[in-house]
Design a protein around this motif. Structure first.
Motif, PDB file in Angstrom:
ATOM      1  N   GLU A  62       0.788  -0.942  -0.097  1.00 15.71           N
ATOM      2  CA  GLU A  62      -0.246   0.005   0.438  1.00 15.71           C
ATOM      3  C   GLU A  62       1.075   0.875   0.570  1.00 15.71           C
ATOM      4  OE1 GLU A  62      -0.027  -1.634   4.509  1.00 15.71           O
ATOM      5  OE2 GLU A  62      -0.554  -2.503   2.017  1.00 15.71           O
ATOM      6  N   HIS A  63       1.899   1.285   0.240  1.00 12.76           N
ATOM      7  CA  HIS A  63       2.992   1.914   0.348  1.00 12.76           C
ATOM      8  C   HIS A  63       3.379   2.273  -1.446  1.00 12.76           C
ATOM      9  CE1 HIS A  63       4.761   1.241   4.871  1.00 12.76           C
ATOM     10  NE2 HIS A  63       3.154   2.048   4.051  1.00 12.76           N
ATOM     11  N   TYR A  64       3.274   1.746  -2.479  1.00 11.34           N
ATOM     12  CA  TYR A  64       2.952   2.182  -3.145  1.00 11.34           C
ATOM     13  C   TYR A  64       2.145   3.206  -4.018  1.00 11.34           C
ATOM     14  CZ  TYR A  64       4.924   1.333  -8.423  1.00 11.34           C
ATOM     15  OH  TYR A  64       5.728   2.004  -9.617  1.00 11.34           O
ATOM     16  N   ARG A  65       2.556   4.128  -4.862  1.00 13.05           N
ATOM     17  CA  ARG A  65       1.566   5.236  -4.847  1.00 13.05           C
ATOM     18  C   ARG A  65       0.476   4.638  -6.151  1.00 13.05           C
ATOM     19  NH1 ARG A  65       3.476  10.890  -4.872  1.00 13.05           N
ATOM     20  NH2 ARG A  65       1.081  11.262  -6.363  1.00 13.05           N
ATOM     21  N   TYR A  66       1.171   4.090  -7.056  1.00 15.78           N
ATOM     22  CA  TYR A  66       0.279   3.939  -8.556  1.00 15.78           C
ATOM     23  C   TYR A  66      -0.521   1.917  -8.198  1.00 15.78           C
ATOM     24  CZ  TYR A  66       3.397   7.433  -9.721  1.00 15.78           C
ATOM     25  OH  TYR A  66       4.186   8.686 -10.297  1.00 15.78           O
ATOM     26  N   SER A  67      -0.651   1.714  -7.627  1.00 10.05           N
ATOM     27  CA  SER A  67      -0.780  -0.159  -6.456  1.00 10.05           C
ATOM     28  C   SER A  67      -2.695   0.918  -6.141  1.00 10.05           C
ATOM     29  CB  SER A  67      -0.033  -0.830  -6.080  1.00 10.05           C
ATOM     30  OG  SER A  67      -1.017  -1.636  -5.580  1.00 10.05           O
ATOM     31  N   SER A  68      -3.387  -0.442  -6.401  1.00  7.75           N
ATOM     32  CA  SER A  68      -4.736   0.016  -6.213  1.00  7.75           C
ATOM     33  C   SER A  68      -4.016  -0.804  -4.323  1.00  7.75           C
ATOM     34  CB  SER A  68      -5.954  -1.266  -6.341  1.00  7.75           C
ATOM     35  OG  SER A  68      -4.887  -2.398  -7.155  1.00  7.75           O
ATOM     36  N   ALA A  69      -3.541  -1.400  -4.065  1.00 10.62           N
ATOM     37  CA  ALA A  69      -3.082  -1.872  -2.911  1.00 10.62           C
ATOM     38  C   ALA A  69      -3.790  -0.597  -1.511  1.00 10.62           C
ATOM     39  CB  ALA A  69      -1.709  -2.488  -2.465  1.00 10.62           C
ATOM     40  N   ILE A  70      -3.938   0.100  -1.597  1.00 10.32           N
ATOM     41  CA  ILE A  70      -3.557   1.011  -0.712  1.00 10.32           C
ATOM     42  C   ILE A  70      -5.097   1.375  -0.544  1.00 10.32           C
ATOM     43  CG2 ILE A  70      -3.627   2.874  -1.901  1.00 10.32           C
ATOM     44  CD1 ILE A  70      -3.372   4.790   0.291  1.00 10.32           C
ATOM     45  N   ASP A  71      -6.210   0.989  -1.481  1.00 10.00           N
ATOM     46  CA  ASP A  71      -7.849   0.672  -1.538  1.00 10.00           C
ATOM     47  C   ASP A  71      -8.314  -0.144  -1.109  1.00 10.00           C
ATOM     48  OD1 ASP A  71      -8.733   3.248  -4.048  1.00 10.00           O
ATOM     49  OD2 ASP A  71      -6.924   2.241  -5.129  1.00 10.00           O
ATOM     50  N   TYR A  72      -7.835  -1.151  -1.386  1.00 14.37           N
ATOM     51  CA  TYR A  72      -7.623  -2.365  -0.722  1.00 14.37           C
ATOM     52  C   TYR A  72      -7.468  -2.438   0.573  1.00 14.37           C
ATOM     53  CZ  TYR A  72      -9.158  -4.876  -4.922  1.00 14.37           C
ATOM     54  OH  TYR A  72     -10.139  -5.128  -6.093  1.00 14.37           O
ATOM     55  N   SER A  73      -6.743  -1.750   0.952  1.00 12.58           N
ATOM     56  CA  SER A  73      -5.785  -1.416   2.971  1.00 12.58           C
ATOM     57  C   SER A  73      -6.659  -0.382   3.507  1.00 12.58           C
ATOM     58  CB  SER A  73      -4.988  -1.530   3.092  1.00 12.58           C
ATOM     59  OG  SER A  73      -4.433  -0.475   2.278  1.00 12.58           O
ATOM     60  N   GLY A  74      -7.916  -0.208   2.038  1.00 15.53           N
ATOM     61  CA  GLY A  74      -9.164   1.023   3.605  1.00 15.53           C
ATOM     62  C   GLY A  74      -8.511   1.898   3.116  1.00 15.53           C
ATOM     63  N   GLY A  75      -7.723   2.892   2.204  1.00 15.66           N
ATOM     64  CA  GLY A  75      -7.478   4.258   2.019  1.00 15.66           C
ATOM     65  C   GLY A  75      -8.343   4.595   1.069  1.00 15.66           C
ATOM     66  N   LYS A  76      -7.419   5.050   0.591  1.00  8.36           N
ATOM     67  CA  LYS A  76      -7.666   5.567  -0.860  1.00  8.36           C
ATOM     68  C   LYS A  76      -6.377   6.418  -2.303  1.00  8.36           C
ATOM     69  CE  LYS A  76     -10.112   7.980  -4.471  1.00  8.36           C
ATOM     70  NZ  LYS A  76     -10.084   6.982  -5.552  1.00  8.36           N
ATOM     71  N   GLY A  77      -6.578   5.505  -3.263  1.00 12.81           N
ATOM     72  CA  GLY A  77      -5.581   5.884  -4.089  1.00 12.81           C
ATOM     73  C   GLY A  77      -5.327   6.375  -4.918  1.00 12.81           C
ATOM     74  N   LEU A  78      -4.591   6.214  -6.135  1.00 15.00           N
ATOM     75  CA  LEU A  78      -4.851   8.053  -6.557  1.00 15.00           C
ATOM     76  C   LEU A  78      -5.697   8.106  -8.320  1.00 15.00           C
ATOM     77  CD1 LEU A  78      -0.895   8.057  -8.015  1.00 15.00           C
ATOM     78  CD2 LEU A  78      -2.657   9.328  -6.157  1.00 15.00           C
ATOM     79  N   VAL A  79      -6.687   6.495  -8.380  1.00 12.63           N
ATOM     80  CA  VAL A  79      -6.675   6.052  -9.474  1.00 12.63           C
ATOM     81  C   VAL A  79      -8.368   5.312  -8.859  1.00 12.63           C
ATOM     82  CG1 VAL A  79      -8.055   4.665 -11.915  1.00 12.63           C
ATOM     83  CG2 VAL A  79      -5.733   5.716 -10.923  1.00 12.63           C
ATOM     84  N   LYS A  80      -9.620   6.351  -9.272  1.00 14.84           N
ATOM     85  CA  LYS A  80     -10.778   5.387  -9.315  1.00 14.84           C
ATOM     86  C   LYS A  80     -10.936   4.359  -9.453  1.00 14.84           C
ATOM     87  CE  LYS A  80     -15.502   5.697  -8.817  1.00 14.84           C
ATOM     88  NZ  LYS A  80     -16.942   6.686  -9.127  1.00 14.84           N
ATOM     89  N   ILE A  81     -11.412   2.684  -8.453  1.00 17.02           N
ATOM     90  CA  ILE A  81     -10.872   2.146  -8.635  1.00 17.02           C
ATOM     91  C   ILE A  81     -12.284   0.585  -8.271  1.00 17.02           C
ATOM     92  CG2 ILE A  81      -8.100   1.258  -8.088  1.00 17.02           C
ATOM     93  CD1 ILE A  81      -9.527  -0.771  -6.346  1.00 17.02           C
ATOM     94  N   CYS A  82     -12.310   0.010  -9.340  1.00 14.82           N
ATOM     95  CA  CYS A  82     -13.228  -1.192  -8.776  1.00 14.82           C
ATOM     96  C   CYS A  82     -13.542  -2.215  -8.416  1.00 14.82           C
ATOM     97  CB  CYS A  82     -14.579  -1.862 -10.448  1.00 14.82           C
ATOM     98  SG  CYS A  82     -14.658  -0.035 -11.075  1.00 14.82           S
TER      99      CYS A  82
END
Length: 84
Positions: A62-82
């Protein structure tokens, strides 16, 4: 750069027009797989999320800014994901 992708794509029967690759080697052993089960989907998603960790770019996915991992860990990433 587009001409590089077009040139590489023409040399590969797996592509119709363009080929994009990372690094210095071109791997052509990829085959599409259907995400038939939640377990298989989770395995593939975890693999993708762990790539920056394995490459030594970050300590946690979730520390990689271009990954959706942050979204899956409860945060909000750079891109809207499904979510899958």
């Amino acid at each position: 750069m587009l001409w590089l992708f077009r040139s590489a794509g023409k040399k590969n029967a797996n592509n119709k027009h363009y080929q994009f690759w990372c690094g210095t080697t071109i791997r052509q052993n990829n085959q599409p797989k259907e995400l038939e089960t939640n377990q298989f989907k989770d395995e593939k998603l975890n693999y993708i999320h762990l790539n920056p960790v394995e490459a030594g770019l970050v300590n946690e996915p979730e520390h990689y800014r271009y990954s959706s991992a942050i979204d899956y860990s409860g945060g909000k990433g750079l891109v809207k994901i499904c979510f899958l």
